[in-house]
Design a protein around this motif. Structure first.
Motif, mmCIF file in Angstrom:
data_model
loop_
_atom_site.group_PDB
_atom_site.id
_atom_site.type_symbol
_atom_site.label_atom_id
_atom_site.label_comp_id
_atom_site.label_asym_id
_atom_site.label_seq_id
_atom_site.Cartn_x
_atom_site.Cartn_y
_atom_site.Cartn_z
ATOM 1 N N CYS A 5 0.851 -1.187 0.000
ATOM 2 C CA CYS A 5 0.000 0.000 0.000
ATOM 3 C C CYS A 5 0.891 1.244 0.000
ATOM 4 O O CYS A 5 1.738 1.398 0.881
ATOM 5 C CB CYS A 5 -0.891 -0.014 1.236
ATOM 6 N N HIS A 7 0.430 5.297 -0.168
ATOM 7 C CA HIS A 7 -0.352 6.532 -0.168
ATOM 8 C C HIS A 7 0.570 7.658 -0.626
ATOM 9 O O HIS A 7 1.570 7.938 0.042
ATOM 10 C CB HIS A 7 -0.852 6.872 1.247
ATOM 11 N N ARG A 8 0.245 8.306 -1.740
ATOM 12 C CA ARG A 8 1.049 9.442 -2.218
ATOM 13 C C ARG A 8 0.371 10.737 -1.815
ATOM 14 O O ARG A 8 -0.833 10.922 -2.026
ATOM 15 C CB ARG A 8 1.227 9.396 -3.733
ATOM 16 N N ARG A 10 -0.970 14.507 -1.470
ATOM 17 C CA ARG A 10 -1.494 15.580 -2.307
ATOM 18 C C ARG A 10 -0.535 16.757 -2.147
ATOM 19 O O ARG A 10 -0.008 16.986 -1.062
ATOM 20 C CB ARG A 10 -2.893 15.944 -1.814
ATOM 21 N N TYR A 73 -6.099 9.518 4.502
ATOM 22 C CA TYR A 73 -6.919 9.319 3.309
ATOM 23 C C TYR A 73 -8.311 9.904 3.527
ATOM 24 O O TYR A 73 -8.838 10.604 2.668
ATOM 25 C CB TYR A 73 -7.011 7.837 2.935
ATOM 26 N N TYR A 78 -4.097 12.583 0.697
ATOM 27 C CA TYR A 78 -3.416 11.836 -0.361
ATOM 28 C C TYR A 78 -4.041 12.099 -1.716
ATOM 29 O O TYR A 78 -5.251 12.196 -1.841
ATOM 30 C CB TYR A 78 -3.457 10.340 -0.066
ATOM 31 N N ARG A 79 -3.185 12.156 -2.736
ATOM 32 C CA ARG A 79 -3.715 12.336 -4.095
ATOM 33 C C ARG A 79 -4.101 11.005 -4.709
ATOM 34 O O ARG A 79 -4.953 10.944 -5.587
ATOM 35 C CB ARG A 79 -2.723 13.079 -4.978
ATOM 36 N N ASP A 80 -3.449 9.921 -4.289
ATOM 37 C CA ASP A 80 -3.826 8.597 -4.772
ATOM 38 C C ASP A 80 -3.259 7.514 -3.867
ATOM 39 O O ASP A 80 -2.424 7.777 -2.997
ATOM 40 C CB ASP A 80 -3.400 8.373 -6.230
ATOM 41 N N VAL A 81 -3.756 6.307 -4.081
ATOM 42 C CA VAL A 81 -3.327 5.147 -3.315
ATOM 43 C C VAL A 81 -3.070 4.001 -4.293
ATOM 44 O O VAL A 81 -3.916 3.704 -5.131
ATOM 45 C CB VAL A 81 -4.403 4.708 -2.295
ATOM 46 N N LEU A 82 -1.906 3.388 -4.185
ATOM 47 C CA LEU A 82 -1.599 2.171 -4.938
ATOM 48 C C LEU A 82 -1.731 1.020 -3.957
ATOM 49 O O LEU A 82 -1.011 0.969 -2.951
ATOM 50 C CB LEU A 82 -0.182 2.230 -5.511
#
Length: 153
Positions: A5, A7-8, A10, A73, A78-82
């Motif tokens: 996981c 979290h990038r 924002r 989140y 966060y801008r996105d999550v992988l």
């Protein structure tokens, strides 16, 4: 099942992340027994850019809850999550890394791909690998890349 996981952050979310720091740590402490690796990511100027967590959870629903119930989140930091299935090819946690916590910097290396699997075997030069394994599809059948945490000068 093991999950990767990432979290990038924002842009300009540092104040919000700092405000939520205690809540984030409390949330992560609930997963201490399931944690394989964890830590922040930084840019070249040592500005935080996100967080990596590798966890062993019962199923994909538990992994989604872990990723998307996280306080940062939920607050929009966060801008996105992988989030991907992952296989712990080293068979250890970051706390069992024989290199310890000193000397050298640590890096997240992501190699995304598709098609025929690559990088499935642990490289021979494994002394600097903190965590290593393939990123997999939700059903665990298809290779989608490789994720590594590496210590390097």
């Amino acid at each position: 099942m093991e999950f990767f996981c990432y979290h990038r952050d924002r842009p300009d979310s540092m104040a919000l992340r700092y405000e939520l720091l205690e809540e984030h740590w409390s949330y992560m402490d609930r997963y201490a027994a399931e944690m394989i690796a964890r830590g922040p990511t930084f840019d070249d100027d040592d500005v935080p850019t996100g967080s990596v967590h590798i966890v062993d959870l019962p199923d994909p629903a538990a992994a989604r809850a872990f990723a998307f119930d996280e306080p940062g989140y939920q607050a929009g930091a966060y801008r996105d999550v992988l989030l991907r299935r992952w296989r712990n090819t080293l068979g250890r946690t970051m706390w069992e890394f024989p290199g310890g916590r000193t000397d050298g910097d640590r890096y997240l290396v992501l190699g995304l791909g598709s098609g025929q699997a690559a990088d499935l075997t642990v490289p021979a030069a494994r002394d600097e690998l903190i965590a290593y394994g393939p990123l997999l599809s939700d059903d665990g059948e298809s290779w989608l890349g490789t994720a590594a945490l590496v210590r390097a000068p």
